[in-house]
Design an enzyme around this catalytic site. Structure first.
Site, PDB file in Angstrom:
ATOM      1  CE  LYS A 183      -1.858   1.518   4.094  1.00 15.95           C
ATOM      2  NZ  LYS A 183      -1.481   2.916   4.320  1.00 15.95           N
ATOM      3  CG  ASN A 184       2.166   2.737   3.570  1.00 15.61           C
ATOM      4  OD1 ASN A 184       1.025   3.108   3.255  1.00 15.61           O
ATOM      5  ND2 ASN A 184       2.510   2.440   4.810  1.00 15.61           N
TER       6      ASN A 184
ATOM      7  NE  ARG B 187      -0.949  12.445   8.405  1.00 12.34           N
ATOM      8  CZ  ARG B 187       0.282  12.757   8.085  1.00 12.34           C
ATOM      9  NH1 ARG B 187       0.996  11.969   7.332  1.00 12.34           N
ATOM     10  NH2 ARG B 187       0.825  13.868   8.523  1.00 12.34           N
TER      11      ARG B 187
ATOM     12  CG  ASP C 257      -4.490   5.489  10.099  1.00 11.20           C
ATOM     13  OD1 ASP C 257      -5.589   4.946   9.920  1.00 11.20           O
ATOM     14  OD2 ASP C 257      -3.465   5.194   9.471  1.00 11.20           O
TER      15      ASP C 257
ATOM     16  CG  ASP D 154       3.222   0.772   9.813  1.00 13.60           C
ATOM     17  OD1 ASP D 154       2.239   1.371   9.385  1.00 13.60           O
ATOM     18  OD2 ASP D 154       4.369   1.259   9.834  1.00 13.60           O
TER      19      ASP D 154
HETATM   20  N1  EPU Z   1       5.978  13.946  11.566  1.00 18.84           N
HETATM   21  C1  EPU Z   1       6.042  15.262  11.880  1.00 18.84           C
HETATM   22  N2  EPU Z   1       5.983  16.171  10.856  1.00 18.84           N
HETATM   23  C2  EPU Z   1       5.882  15.793   9.550  1.00 18.84           C
HETATM   24  C3  EPU Z   1       5.823  14.427   9.240  1.00 18.84           C
HETATM   25  C4  EPU Z   1       5.865  13.517  10.277  1.00 18.84           C
HETATM   26  O1  EPU Z   1       6.131  15.638  13.038  1.00 18.84           O
HETATM   27  O2  EPU Z   1       5.853  16.669   8.682  1.00 18.84           O
HETATM   28  C5  EPU Z   1       6.015  12.950  12.651  1.00 18.84           C
HETATM   29  C6  EPU Z   1       4.706  12.182  12.737  1.00 18.84           C
HETATM   30  O3  EPU Z   1       3.725  12.907  13.438  1.00 18.84           O
HETATM   31  C7  EPU Z   1       5.120  10.922  13.402  1.00 18.84           C
HETATM   32  C8  EPU Z   1       6.505  10.664  12.820  1.00 18.84           C
HETATM   33  O4  EPU Z   1       6.958  11.941  12.346  1.00 18.84           O
HETATM   34  O5  EPU Z   1       5.229  11.096  14.770  1.00 18.84           O
HETATM   35  C9  EPU Z   1       6.561   9.622  11.728  1.00 18.84           C
HETATM   36  O6  EPU Z   1       5.887  10.056  10.603  1.00 18.84           O
HETATM   37  P1  EPU Z   1       6.247   9.686   9.098  1.00 18.84           P
HETATM   38  O7  EPU Z   1       6.108  10.963   8.347  1.00 18.84           O
HETATM   39  O8  EPU Z   1       7.495   8.915   8.954  1.00 18.84           O
HETATM   40  O9  EPU Z   1       5.032   8.745   8.771  1.00 18.84           O
HETATM   41  P2  EPU Z   1       4.137   8.902   7.505  1.00 18.84           P
HETATM   42  O10 EPU Z   1       5.011   9.141   6.337  1.00 18.84           O
HETATM   43  O11 EPU Z   1       3.052   9.850   7.780  1.00 18.84           O
HETATM   44  C10 EPU Z   1       4.211   6.433   6.746  1.00 18.84           C
HETATM   45  C11 EPU Z   1       3.206   5.353   6.505  1.00 18.84           C
HETATM   46  C12 EPU Z   1       2.640   4.878   7.817  1.00 18.84           C
HETATM   47  C13 EPU Z   1       3.781   4.394   8.693  1.00 18.84           C
HETATM   48  C14 EPU Z   1       4.849   5.481   8.848  1.00 18.84           C
HETATM   49  C15 EPU Z   1       6.088   5.013   9.567  1.00 18.84           C
HETATM   50  C16 EPU Z   1       2.313   5.966   4.356  1.00 18.84           C
HETATM   51  C17 EPU Z   1       1.142   6.414   3.575  1.00 18.84           C
HETATM   52  N3  EPU Z   1       2.144   5.872   5.660  1.00 18.84           N
HETATM   53  O12 EPU Z   1       3.504   7.469   7.400  1.00 18.84           O
HETATM   54  O13 EPU Z   1       1.775   3.809   7.525  1.00 18.84           O
HETATM   55  O14 EPU Z   1       3.269   4.056   9.947  1.00 18.84           O
HETATM   56  O15 EPU Z   1       5.264   5.937   7.552  1.00 18.84           O
HETATM   57  O16 EPU Z   1       6.758   4.055   8.821  1.00 18.84           O
HETATM   58  O17 EPU Z   1       3.353   5.688   3.791  1.00 18.84           O
HETATM   59  C18 EPU Z   1      -0.281   2.670   7.553  1.00 18.84           C
HETATM   60  O18 EPU Z   1       0.096   2.033   6.576  1.00 18.84           O
HETATM   61  O19 EPU Z   1      -1.374   2.466   8.113  1.00 18.84           O
HETATM   62  C19 EPU Z   1       0.529   3.744   8.083  1.00 18.84           C
HETATM   63  C20 EPU Z   1       0.096   4.537   9.039  1.00 18.84           C
END
Ligand code: EPU
Length: 429
Positions: A22-23, A99, A123, A318
């Protein structure tokens, strides 16, 4: 309302596939906005989040179809036709549902010099800002303001303006911020360096796809990525196959860990799952890689371990709901520390209703294993936690009904059918 009905069953046996990640798929779809023409993606999972991303791309002006269309497409491939002119807007109704839609920000700014993207929801596990995305894109020259709940971004010089390659230093290796800045940098003027970049395999998959589109990228998969911007990209001449979903693979490993048995995940990629496989080994699951795929066997009660989530290659957040669920029936006490998402322990209340002995304190959970859980009606609070509650039901006496199944559909093609094919008693009602 859709629900899963789960009853305890026999041990699990058989061969299954994890399917496309998915990601990765969501970002590859957004990357198709970077070049006019027909793009073909293979192995894109049939999940709700992919449908939402297709709607986002269609709102922007692309056409998204499934089918054996085009010279390189095969049955079920996702075919994305990107027009010369895009509508650089991702509407609230869609971004609010998912998101990850925020990853169109980088491609739209790079391609059209403008982007209006609603501030993301997503989420239900805590505050998830996008400041790191905005910092990275601003460093390349984009200017942002928030208007009526939308992030309005523009590149000085309008449609003719271009982002300019710079050194971007991330405060934290955010996964989607790395995707966003990478997709913006491929069309920027000059060289961009991303320091403290996310190292997830899905970032490397995106970089591979962009490279086939004509981008010049070095270092994807490490924390130092360099991108030499090019004037134009083209669709990849070959269809691109999405890498397998390591979180779905971990879900299936967790299922066999708890129920016992012997299963093969034919497209499992152990090289993407080092840390979680090490934890699985400590818990007592044997995982080996052979010509038939990733094989997992579990025969005895699991042993407790301690786990802390960290950015890749650490144990991904995850996986945590699965680890907590396994620990809830393991022998001993395990301490789980969440280092990424503040609110990601909400499902613990549901596990407690099933008889689990878990105490949470801030971002720690202390899990004392019990021999057996007790079936109960529970609610899926989010995608991964929902899937973990289905697995918990497989280990519980009596019937477990997991409601709010729509969360699980966001990331699993048909979890009930997959688990049933291995012998579990899981149905969709
Ligand atoms: N964060 C910030 N500011 C930002 C971006 C992130 O403070 O601008 C913080 C977040 O709040 C969090 C941490 O950094 O505390 C990690 O966030 P990250 O940006 O790495 O996560 P993401 O890119 O939003 C992706 C996956 C998630 C997965 C995380 C960690 C996608 C669409 N989502 O999220 O997957 O948990 O990386 O590997 O790629 C899921 O599949 O259900 C899912 C939530």
């Amino acid at each position: 309302m859709d629900r899963f009905v789960v009853r305890p069953g026999d041990s699990l046996h058989g061969t299954v596939s994890a399917g496309g990640a998915k990601n990765s798929a969501l970002k590859l779809m957004a990357a198709c906005l970077l070049a006019e023409g027909r793009h073909v993606l293979a192995g894109v999972p049939r999940i709700v989040d992919v449908e939402i991303m297709a709607e986002v791309l269609e709102a922007i002006g692309a056409q998204v179809d499934r089918g054996p269309d085009g010279p390189h497409g095969g049955p079920g491939d996702l075919v994305i036709d990107t027009p010369a002119t895009l509508v650089p807007e991702a509407p609230y109704e869609l971004v609010e549902k998912m998101r990850a839609s925020v990853v169109v920000l980088g491609p739209l700014l790079a391609r059209t010099g403008r982007a209006s993207v609603s501030l993301p929801g997503g989420d239900d596990f805590g505050n998830r800002p996008i400041d790191i995305h905005l910092h990275g894109l601003s460093t390349l020259g984009a200017v942002f303001e928030t208007v009526h709940g939308n992030i309005e971004g523009s590149v000085p010089g309008g449609a003719e303006g271009r982002l300019v390659g710079q050194r971007v230093v991330f405060e934290y290796p955010s996964h989607t911020a790395t995707d966003n800045v990478l997709m913006a940098a491929v069309l920027a003027k000059g060289t961009t360096v991303i320091e403290n970049a996310a190292r997830e395999p899905e970032v490397s998959d995106l970089a591979d796809f962009l490279t086939h589109m004509g981008a010049r990228i070095r270092g994807a998969g490490t924390s130092h990525i360099e991108v030499d911007g090019v004037d134009e990209l083209h669709p990849s001449p070959q269809s691109h196959r999405v890498i397998p979903d390591r979180v779905v693979a971990a879900t299936l490993l967790s299922a066999v860990a708890m129920a016992g048995g012997d299963i093969v995940i034919e497209d499992g990629r152990p090289d993407h799952m080092d840390m979680v496989l090490r934890k699985m080994g400590d818990l007592g699951v044997t995982v080996t890689q052979g010509p038939e795929g990733m094989r997992a066997t579990s025969t005895d009660r699991l042993h407790s371990v301690d786990v802390a989530t960290l950015p890749y290659p650490g144990v991904a957040t995850d996986y945590k709901p699965f680890l907590v669920t396994m620990l809830s029936v393991a022998d001993g006490v395990g301490i789980v520390t969440e280092n990424l998402f503040a609110g990601r322990f909400r499902y613990v209340d549901e596990l407690r209703r099933m008889g689990a002995d878990i105490r949470t304190e801030g971002h720690h959970a202390v899990v004392r294993g019990v021999r057996r859980l007790s079936g109960a009606p529970v609610r899926a609070p989010d995608l991964r936690a929902g899937a973990a509650l289905v697995l918990a039901g497989m280990m519980a006496e009596g019937e477990t009904v997991v409601s709010d199944a729509q969360h699980i559909d966001r990331g699993y093609e048909d979890l009930a059918a997959t688990l049933s094919s291995l012998g579990a008693d899981v149905t969709r009602a």
